[in-house]
Motif scaffolding. Structure first.
Motif, PDB file in Angstrom:
ATOM      1  N   ALA A  51       0.848  -1.181   0.000  1.00  0.00           N
ATOM      2  CA  ALA A  51       0.000   0.000   0.000  1.00  0.00           C
ATOM      3  C   ALA A  51       0.891   1.240   0.000  1.00  0.00           C
ATOM      4  CB  ALA A  51      -0.908  -0.011   1.225  1.00  0.00           C
ATOM      5  N   ASP A  52       0.399   2.303  -0.597  1.00  0.00           N
ATOM      6  CA  ASP A  52       1.213   3.512  -0.726  1.00  0.00           C
ATOM      7  C   ASP A  52       1.744   4.035   0.612  1.00  0.00           C
ATOM      8  OD1 ASP A  52      -0.594   4.969  -3.563  1.00  0.00           O
ATOM      9  OD2 ASP A  52       1.050   3.513  -3.464  1.00  0.00           O
ATOM     10  N   PRO A  53       0.949   4.020   1.687  1.00  0.00           N
ATOM     11  CA  PRO A  53       1.455   4.601   2.953  1.00  0.00           C
ATOM     12  C   PRO A  53       2.671   3.882   3.535  1.00  0.00           C
ATOM     13  CG  PRO A  53      -0.928   4.424   3.011  1.00  0.00           C
ATOM     14  CD  PRO A  53      -0.470   3.652   1.815  1.00  0.00           C
ATOM     15  N   VAL A  54       2.924   2.645   3.102  1.00  0.00           N
ATOM     16  CA  VAL A  54       4.023   1.889   3.701  1.00  0.00           C
ATOM     17  C   VAL A  54       5.153   1.611   2.717  1.00  0.00           C
ATOM     18  CG1 VAL A  54       2.350   0.823   5.257  1.00  0.00           C
ATOM     19  CG2 VAL A  54       3.123  -0.444   3.250  1.00  0.00           C
ATOM     20  N   LYS A  55       4.991   1.993   1.468  1.00  0.00           N
ATOM     21  CA  LYS A  55       6.043   1.748   0.470  1.00  0.00           C
ATOM     22  C   LYS A  55       7.349   2.402   0.895  1.00  0.00           C
ATOM     23  CE  LYS A  55       3.399   1.042  -3.779  1.00  0.00           C
ATOM     24  NZ  LYS A  55       2.982   1.628  -5.074  1.00  0.00           N
ATOM     25  N   GLY A  56       8.419   1.642   0.771  1.00  0.00           N
ATOM     26  CA  GLY A  56       9.726   2.152   1.147  1.00  0.00           C
ATOM     27  C   GLY A  56      10.058   2.004   2.610  1.00  0.00           C
ATOM     28  N   ARG A  57       9.075   1.660   3.433  1.00  0.00           N
ATOM     29  CA  ARG A  57       9.314   1.489   4.876  1.00  0.00           C
ATOM     30  C   ARG A  57       9.082   0.050   5.327  1.00  0.00           C
ATOM     31  NH1 ARG A  57       6.103   3.930   8.439  1.00  0.00           N
ATOM     32  NH2 ARG A  57       4.270   3.974   7.075  1.00  0.00           N
ATOM     33  N   PHE A  58       8.110  -0.616   4.728  1.00  0.00           N
ATOM     34  CA  PHE A  58       7.776  -1.991   5.105  1.00  0.00           C
ATOM     35  C   PHE A  58       8.270  -2.950   4.026  1.00  0.00           C
ATOM     36  CE2 PHE A  58       3.729  -1.108   7.849  1.00  0.00           C
ATOM     37  CZ  PHE A  58       4.456  -0.177   8.577  1.00  0.00           C
ATOM     38  N   THR A  59       8.671  -4.131   4.463  1.00  0.00           N
ATOM     39  CA  THR A  59       9.088  -5.178   3.540  1.00  0.00           C
ATOM     40  C   THR A  59       8.427  -6.488   3.943  1.00  0.00           C
ATOM     41  OG1 THR A  59      11.247  -4.118   3.218  1.00  0.00           O
ATOM     42  CG2 THR A  59      11.028  -6.415   2.541  1.00  0.00           C
ATOM     43  N   ILE A  60       7.730  -7.103   2.992  1.00  0.00           N
ATOM     44  CA  ILE A  60       7.124  -8.400   3.229  1.00  0.00           C
ATOM     45  C   ILE A  60       8.040  -9.464   2.632  1.00  0.00           C
ATOM     46  CG2 ILE A  60       5.707  -8.326   1.130  1.00  0.00           C
ATOM     47  CD1 ILE A  60       3.493  -9.767   2.732  1.00  0.00           C
ATOM     48  N   SER A  61       8.198 -10.560   3.360  1.00  0.00           N
ATOM     49  CA  SER A  61       9.040 -11.654   2.886  1.00  0.00           C
ATOM     50  C   SER A  61       8.489 -12.959   3.451  1.00  0.00           C
ATOM     51  CB  SER A  61      10.495 -11.451   3.324  1.00  0.00           C
ATOM     52  OG  SER A  61      10.592 -11.464   4.739  1.00  0.00           O
TER      53      SER A  61
END
Length: 110
Positions: free
Chosen positions: A59-69
């Protein structure tokens, strides 16, 4: 199918947390897993997802800060959350194939 989310807690703004979602009864190597969150008074919103093949979306609000793996061998999906903001405060849930975990509380203090 059961999902167990964990890893939430209280952290200061700018800090990091890593959430984990352990899936049983379904293979994450075949099915997508989604992270959602719900803040008090708000609707549940999608945060990130990872497909069985490993493709990710945010989602745009978390792009660049959150990483799913994920770790297919452990049938576990992770959400690494960096540069946390007070507006990230919510209960975080994982979902796969329409089955939901119980949620884990993330609180970010300013």
């Amino acid at each position: 199918v059961q999902l167990q989310a964990s890893g939430g807690g209280l952290v200061q703004a700018g800090g990091s947390l890593r959430l984990a979602c352990v899936v049983s009864g379904s293979l994450i190597s075949r099915f997508a897993v989604y992270w959602y969150r719900q803040a008090p008074g708000n609707e549940r919103e999608w945060v990130a997802s990872i497909t069985g093949g490993g493709s990710t979306n945010y989602a745009d609000p978390v792009k660049g800060r959150f990483t799913i793996s994920k770790d297919n061998a452990k049938n576990t999906v992770y959400l690494q959350m960096n540069s946390l903001k007070p507006e990230d405060t919510a209960v975080y849930y994982c979902d796969s194939r329409g089955f939901w975990g119980q949620g884990t509380q993330v609180t970010v203090s300013s």
